[in-house]
Design a protein around this motif. Structure first.
Motif, PDB file in Angstrom:
ATOM      1  N   THR A   1       3.341  40.767 -20.074  1.00  0.00           N
ATOM      2  CA  THR A   1       2.864  39.410 -20.303  1.00  0.00           C
ATOM      3  C   THR A   1       1.568  39.403 -21.097  1.00  0.00           C
ATOM      4  O   THR A   1       0.894  40.431 -21.225  1.00  0.00           O
ATOM      5  CB  THR A   1       2.658  38.689 -18.958  1.00  0.00           C
ATOM      6  N   THR A   2       1.209  38.232 -21.599  1.00  0.00           N
ATOM      7  CA  THR A   2      -0.073  38.057 -22.278  1.00  0.00           C
ATOM      8  C   THR A   2      -1.151  37.597 -21.300  1.00  0.00           C
ATOM      9  O   THR A   2      -2.323  37.533 -21.658  1.00  0.00           O
ATOM     10  CB  THR A   2       0.032  37.003 -23.395  1.00  0.00           C
ATOM     11  N   PHE A   3      -0.778  37.293 -20.064  1.00  0.00           N
ATOM     12  CA  PHE A   3      -1.703  36.678 -19.126  1.00  0.00           C
ATOM     13  C   PHE A   3      -2.386  37.727 -18.258  1.00  0.00           C
ATOM     14  O   PHE A   3      -1.765  38.331 -17.385  1.00  0.00           O
ATOM     15  CB  PHE A   3      -0.975  35.650 -18.256  1.00  0.00           C
ATOM     16  N   ASP A   4      -3.680  37.928 -18.511  1.00  0.00           N
ATOM     17  CA  ASP A   4      -4.493  38.863 -17.741  1.00  0.00           C
ATOM     18  C   ASP A   4      -5.208  38.061 -16.660  1.00  0.00           C
ATOM     19  O   ASP A   4      -6.342  37.625 -16.822  1.00  0.00           O
ATOM     20  CB  ASP A   4      -5.499  39.550 -18.669  1.00  0.00           C
ATOM     21  N   ASP A   5      -4.503  37.840 -15.570  1.00  0.00           N
ATOM     22  CA  ASP A   5      -5.002  36.973 -14.512  1.00  0.00           C
ATOM     23  C   ASP A   5      -4.829  37.684 -13.171  1.00  0.00           C
ATOM     24  O   ASP A   5      -3.731  38.076 -12.812  1.00  0.00           O
ATOM     25  CB  ASP A   5      -4.217  35.657 -14.525  1.00  0.00           C
ATOM     26  N   ASP A   6      -5.938  37.856 -12.441  1.00  0.00           N
ATOM     27  CA  ASP A   6      -5.881  38.595 -11.179  1.00  0.00           C
ATOM     28  C   ASP A   6      -4.848  38.030 -10.220  1.00  0.00           C
ATOM     29  O   ASP A   6      -4.088  38.766  -9.582  1.00  0.00           O
ATOM     30  CB  ASP A   6      -7.258  38.576 -10.505  1.00  0.00           C
ATOM     31  N   GLU A   7      -4.833  36.700 -10.097  1.00  0.00           N
ATOM     32  CA  GLU A   7      -3.923  36.083  -9.138  1.00  0.00           C
ATOM     33  C   GLU A   7      -2.463  36.283  -9.544  1.00  0.00           C
ATOM     34  O   GLU A   7      -1.602  36.529  -8.706  1.00  0.00           O
ATOM     35  CB  GLU A   7      -4.234  34.585  -9.010  1.00  0.00           C
ATOM     36  N   LEU A   8      -2.201  36.206 -10.862  1.00  0.00           N
ATOM     37  CA  LEU A   8      -0.833  36.433 -11.329  1.00  0.00           C
ATOM     38  C   LEU A   8      -0.384  37.872 -11.066  1.00  0.00           C
ATOM     39  O   LEU A   8       0.766  38.118 -10.709  1.00  0.00           O
ATOM     40  CB  LEU A   8      -0.714  36.122 -12.829  1.00  0.00           C
ATOM     41  N   VAL A   9      -1.297  38.820 -11.274  1.00  0.00           N
ATOM     42  CA  VAL A   9      -0.967  40.224 -11.005  1.00  0.00           C
ATOM     43  C   VAL A   9      -0.552  40.374  -9.549  1.00  0.00           C
ATOM     44  O   VAL A   9       0.500  40.955  -9.235  1.00  0.00           O
ATOM     45  CB  VAL A   9      -2.172  41.150 -11.284  1.00  0.00           C
ATOM     46  N   LEU A  10      -1.362  39.842  -8.655  1.00  0.00           N
ATOM     47  CA  LEU A  10      -1.090  39.991  -7.233  1.00  0.00           C
ATOM     48  C   LEU A  10       0.195  39.261  -6.842  1.00  0.00           C
ATOM     49  O   LEU A  10       0.999  39.783  -6.063  1.00  0.00           O
ATOM     50  CB  LEU A  10      -2.268  39.468  -6.417  1.00  0.00           C
ATOM     51  N   ARG A  11       0.407  38.057  -7.377  1.00  0.00           N
ATOM     52  CA  ARG A  11       1.636  37.310  -7.060  1.00  0.00           C
ATOM     53  C   ARG A  11       2.868  38.064  -7.523  1.00  0.00           C
ATOM     54  O   ARG A  11       3.877  38.119  -6.815  1.00  0.00           O
ATOM     55  CB  ARG A  11       1.585  35.927  -7.710  1.00  0.00           C
ATOM     56  N   ALA A  12       2.783  38.645  -8.721  1.00  0.00           N
ATOM     57  CA  ALA A  12       3.937  39.380  -9.249  1.00  0.00           C
ATOM     58  C   ALA A  12       4.242  40.603  -8.395  1.00  0.00           C
ATOM     59  O   ALA A  12       5.404  40.884  -8.074  1.00  0.00           O
ATOM     60  CB  ALA A  12       3.676  39.796 -10.695  1.00  0.00           C
ATOM     61  N   LEU A  13       3.213  41.326  -7.992  1.00  0.00           N
ATOM     62  CA  LEU A  13       3.425  42.515  -7.164  1.00  0.00           C
ATOM     63  C   LEU A  13       3.950  42.131  -5.784  1.00  0.00           C
ATOM     64  O   LEU A  13       4.822  42.802  -5.230  1.00  0.00           O
ATOM     65  CB  LEU A  13       2.118  43.309  -7.047  1.00  0.00           C
ATOM     66  N   ARG A  14       3.440  41.051  -5.232  1.00  0.00           N
ATOM     67  CA  ARG A  14       3.932  40.586  -3.942  1.00  0.00           C
ATOM     68  C   ARG A  14       5.402  40.179  -4.035  1.00  0.00           C
ATOM     69  O   ARG A  14       6.168  40.345  -3.078  1.00  0.00           O
ATOM     70  CB  ARG A  14       3.099  39.387  -3.462  1.00  0.00           C
ATOM     71  N   ALA A  15       5.782  39.618  -5.179  1.00  0.00           N
ATOM     72  CA  ALA A  15       7.163  39.145  -5.360  1.00  0.00           C
ATOM     73  C   ALA A  15       8.140  40.283  -5.621  1.00  0.00           C
ATOM     74  O   ALA A  15       9.352  40.054  -5.648  1.00  0.00           O
ATOM     75  CB  ALA A  15       7.230  38.132  -6.503  1.00  0.00           C
ATOM     76  N   GLY A  16       7.614  41.495  -5.838  1.00  0.00           N
ATOM     77  CA  GLY A  16       8.509  42.634  -5.989  1.00  0.00           C
ATOM     78  C   GLY A  16       8.409  43.389  -7.289  1.00  0.00           C
ATOM     79  O   GLY A  16       9.179  44.329  -7.513  1.00  0.00           O
ATOM     80  N   ALA A  17       7.472  43.016  -8.178  1.00  0.00           N
ATOM     81  CA  ALA A  17       7.319  43.758  -9.430  1.00  0.00           C
ATOM     82  C   ALA A  17       6.857  45.184  -9.131  1.00  0.00           C
ATOM     83  O   ALA A  17       6.070  45.414  -8.221  1.00  0.00           O
ATOM     84  CB  ALA A  17       6.310  43.068 -10.345  1.00  0.00           C
TER      85      ALA A  17
END
Length: 232
Positions: free
Chosen positions: A82-98
């Motif tokens: 992604t182009t989005f360097d966002d701490d919360e997005l990183v954590l949400r993606a990893l929590r969702a299974g990335a």
């Protein structure tokens, strides 16, 4: 040859990623999808070795796609690109299974290396850490603060993965959720990190790691790489 499916709502981006990956000689793009629904259909039919997934898409976005894959019991390793360097997005993606998170400004070599890592059962985390740390501290770490310390002992890939999340400001509980570990396991790793780096707290651990290049995105595993070895 590693089989990859690319999911991105922009056609030119999908084609560009396909063209670059095919140049590597290690990766074969077996499918393309413009949104999450198309991705789910492709993965259900014949799962690739690695799914490359954008986050911001119309309809079912990347996070919703990850959640749907998890609900369906899919075991396809998913690398968020992604182009989005966002701490919360990183954590949400990893929590969702990335299984991994990369920004689109990576080199072809870094992307192929990440795909290879996930295909081999590993995980990869690449938040943009150094800049945020410098903004928080307001200055670069001072070398003289650690002059009397012996060189840091080598870190394992798992310890380096946790160190990167520490530098991103994540608490033990968040690190445990992101890497699918028990919180007690994370505490043990953090304790080992402090011992190996010869420091007494998490902030100094990150500062010393920066000085020794242990958080460099190009550093290899065992010497500051961002790969976490083995299946979770």
């Amino acid at each position: 040859m590693i089989r990859v499916t690319v999911v991105d709502d922009q056609t030119i981006v999908r084609h560009g990623i396909r063209g670059l990956l095919e140049l590597s000689g290690e990766v074969h793009v077996v499918g393309e999808a413009a949104d999450g629904d198309e991705a789910l259909a492709l993965v259900t039919g014949e799962p690739p070795d690695v799914l490359l997934l954008d986050l911001r898409m119309p309809g079912r976005d990347g996070i919703a796609t990850l959640e749907a894959l998890r609900e369906r019991g899919s075991t396809v390793p998913t690398l968020v690109l992604t182009t989005f360097d966002d701490d919360e997005l990183v954590l949400r993606a990893l929590r969702a299974g990335a299984h991994g998170y990369l920004l689109k400004d990576v080199t072809l070599e870094q992307l192929v290396d990440a795909i290879r890592t996930l295909a081999g059962g590993g995980t990869l985390v690449q938040p943009a850490l150094t800049e945020r740390l410098v903004r928080r501290t307001g200055q670069l770490p001072r070398q003289e603060e650690f002059d009397d310390l012996p060189p840091p002992r080598p870190l394992t890939t798992r310890e380096t993965d946790i160190l990167r999340l520490l530098a991103g400001g994540y608490a033990n509980r968040e690190i445990a959720e992101a890497l699918h570990l028990a919180e007690g396991t994370v505490k043990n790793h953090v304790s080992n990190l402090l011992t190996k780096l010869g420091v007494r707290d998490r902030t100094r651990a990150v500062l010393r790691a920066l000085q020794h290049g242990l958080l460099s995105p190009s550093a290899e595993s065992g010497r500051g790489g961002c790969r976490a070895a083995g299946p979770r």
